[in-house]
Design a protein around this motif. Structure first.
Motif, short mmCIF file in Angstrom:
data_model
loop_
_atom_site.label_atom_id
_atom_site.label_comp_id
_atom_site.label_asym_id
_atom_site.label_seq_id
_atom_site.Cartn_x
_atom_site.Cartn_y
_atom_site.Cartn_z
N GLN A 186 2.15 6.43 -7.20
CA GLN A 186 1.33 7.06 -7.52
C GLN A 186 1.39 8.75 -7.10
OE1 GLN A 186 -2.57 6.40 -5.24
NE2 GLN A 186 -2.73 4.27 -7.25
N CYS A 187 1.89 8.79 -6.09
CA CYS A 187 3.05 10.05 -5.56
C CYS A 187 3.91 10.84 -6.75
CB CYS A 187 3.06 10.87 -4.38
SG CYS A 187 3.32 11.96 -3.33
N PHE A 246 0.63 -1.44 0.08
CA PHE A 246 -0.33 0.05 -0.21
C PHE A 246 0.98 1.24 -0.23
CE2 PHE A 246 -2.17 3.37 2.31
CZ PHE A 246 -3.54 3.71 1.46
N GLU A 247 2.11 0.82 0.53
CA GLU A 247 2.76 2.87 1.11
C GLU A 247 3.64 2.33 -0.49
OE1 GLU A 247 6.56 3.97 3.50
OE2 GLU A 247 5.72 2.17 4.07
N ARG A 288 2.08 1.57 -3.80
CA ARG A 288 1.18 2.42 -4.54
C ARG A 288 1.32 4.03 -4.55
NH1 ARG A 288 -1.62 -2.96 -3.10
NH2 ARG A 288 -2.58 -1.87 -1.83
N ASP A 289 1.25 3.64 -2.48
CA ASP A 289 0.77 5.64 -2.46
C ASP A 289 2.12 6.36 -3.04
OD1 ASP A 289 -0.77 7.70 -2.03
OD2 ASP A 289 0.68 7.40 -0.40
N LEU A 290 3.24 6.03 -2.42
CA LEU A 290 4.65 6.53 -3.49
C LEU A 290 4.75 6.66 -4.96
CD1 LEU A 290 7.50 4.56 -0.56
CD2 LEU A 290 5.84 7.39 -1.22
#
Length: 485
Positions: free
Chosen positions: A132-133, A125-126, A128-130
């Motif tokens: 996407q960011c 999740f982290e 993916r978040d990074l």
């Protein structure tokens, strides 16, 4: 975090649910794979625990479907197998299972696998978040860079003058089309003739830059600003020690410095007579020598010349070489003065008004019809350059939504002054003129006609009789007397 549990045995399912609750996760229980697949289509479950042996869709087929589905492929699937089913466990791992547990379940072993899987999902999740960011920031940076690049190109267009080409007249449209054609032919010399301020350098830069080519250098030389005895070294360069006071290492000339770009010889009519045959040889051979040099240098640049003189007359007078004139005239442009292409006054005025209003933070957006008529009636001896200066002055002094005649009062011609402009065609069509049968007073008729013309002229300039007088080339007092009479 929700954990999906799939088992067809109610006791085993309840036991697994209790263990997951004790680990402080939220269990979601399904009695078969079909129900589990339906739930997975509605909600994402980071961790899925499933038995292998189930009626209908077994655990391995369920695992395979989960891993093939785009929405659930990243879920960690933990397989529960019975004793002696090691081959099944290996197959499950090959299909993408995160881990496997053997029956009977050990609570500590289950806790360790589930905790490890939860950490793995947290990392995913982290990540993916990074990701996407990072993608979002890269996109934003790319868009910012594209905007900056376009702004830079726009500024470069304005600096070079290429961005200020707005025309309506057929003659100027033809010039722009021909300029784009000559851009593709670098070995063809170009001669541009026209009055001062008509935009010869802008056309030269359009020939050089084309639509959007700003890579090659544009080297301009004002032939009237260079000393006659320095012209040769300025144009061709010189070798070390070529003359007293020369640089010890020698120096490149403008022809060499331009590389594969363009050399713009402005005021070519001022080119010294003794340099003219040397320039002719350069144009014919596409090579030149530095001053004091013995090595031939290749000419890669395009040669563009401009003048406000009549070179043909200079040829007849013997002040410009005939052979050089005809060599330069392979690519030829004559730019008409602005007073002879009045269709361009409106678009140019609007362009200059928008540019100056933006630069000076003023409100001007449009031009009134009366102001445009006034500008079209003006002789424009300074051509486009004078028009630009007039608009700049008006915007500097005033601030309004619309440019009107009162903003251009400094253009008003002194009473009785000759504006130097006459209509290029007859004002009235007299081909169908019919005289009356009865005698009439011609003077009275002409006075009435004058009065009607004056009234229309005064109305065109918003009742400003001074500007109407300039337009009609009349004394303002005559207008007052005629209207009062």
């Amino acid at each position: 975090m929700k954990i999906l549990i799939v088992d067809d045995e109610p006791i085993s399912l309840a036991s697994l649910g209790d263990m997951i609750s004790m680990l402080r996760f939220e269990p979601v229980m399904c009695k078969d794979a079909e129900e589990a697949l339906k739930r997975c289509s509605e909600t994402y479950y980071p961790v899925i625990i499933t038995d292998v042996c189930m009626p209908g869709i077994d655990g391995l087929e369920f695992l395979e479907r989960i891993k093939k589905s785009k929405g659930t492929s990243s879920s960690d699937v933990i397989i529960i197998t019975g004793h002696g089913e090691m081959e099944t466990a290996v197959k499950a791992l090959r299909l993408g299972a995160y881990d496997f547990l053997k029956k009977p379940l050990d609570a500590r072993e289950l806790a360790a696998v589930v905790e490890r899987s939860a950490e793995h999902q947290a990392l995913l999740f982290e990540n993916r978040d990074l990701s996407q960011c990072c993608d979002r920031r890269i996109l934003e940076a790319t868009l910012d860079l594209q905007r900056d690049l376009e702004d830079a190109r726009e500024q470069l267009r304005k600096i070079t003058g290429v961005g200020n080409i707005v025309v309506s007249s057929p003659c100027m449209r033809q010039i722009l089309n021909d300029a784009r054609l000559y851009h593709k032919n670098t070995d063809v010399p170009v001669l541009i003739e026209g009055e001062t301020g008509t935009g010869k350098e802008i056309v030269a830069r359009l020939i050089h830059h084309g639509e959007d080519d700003f890579k090659a250098p544009f080297v301009d030389i004002n032939c009237s600003a260079i000393s006659e005895n320095l012209f040769e070294s300025e144009l061709f360069g010189y070798e070390a020690g070529a003359f007293t006071g020369s640089d010890r290492k020698g120096s490149k000339g403008k022809l060499e410095a331009a590389g594969k770009g363009s050399v713009f010889l402005d005021e070519i009519g001022e080119l010294p007579l003794h340099i003219q045959p040397k320039l002719l040889r350069v144009l014919e051979d596409r090579t030149f020598y530095r001053v004091g040099g013995i090595k031939k240098m290749p000419l890669e640049a395009r040669i563009i010349c401009a003048t406000n003189c009549n070179l043909e007359e200079m040829v007849e007078e013997g002040t410009f070489r005939r052979d050089l004139y005809h060599r330069l005239k392979i690519g030829y442009f004559t730019i008409l003065p602005l007073r002879q292409r009045k269709e361009d006054i409106g678009p140019l005025t609007q362009l200059f008004l928008a540019d100056e209003s933006k630069a000076k933070k003023k409100r001007f957006k449009t031009v009134s019809k009366a102001a445009l008529d006034m500008l079209r009636a003006y002789p424009w001896k300074g051509n486009v350059r004078e028009l630009k200066n007039v608009i700049e002055r008006a915007v500097l002094v005033y601030d309004d939504d619309e440019l009107r005649t009162e903003h251009l009062e400094f253009l008003a011609v002194k009473p009785g002054a000759n504006m130097g402009w006459r209509p290029s065609c007859n004002l009235f069509d007299l081909s169908d003129l019919t005289l009356p049968d009865e005698p009439f007073d011609l003077d009275e008729f002409l006075n009435d006609l004058k009065r009607q013309i004056v009234i229309k002229a005064v109305g065109r300039f918003d009742n400003n009789k001074t500007q109407a007088a300039g337009f009609l080339n009349w004394d303002r007092n005559k207008i007052y007397r005629l209207m009062d009479g």
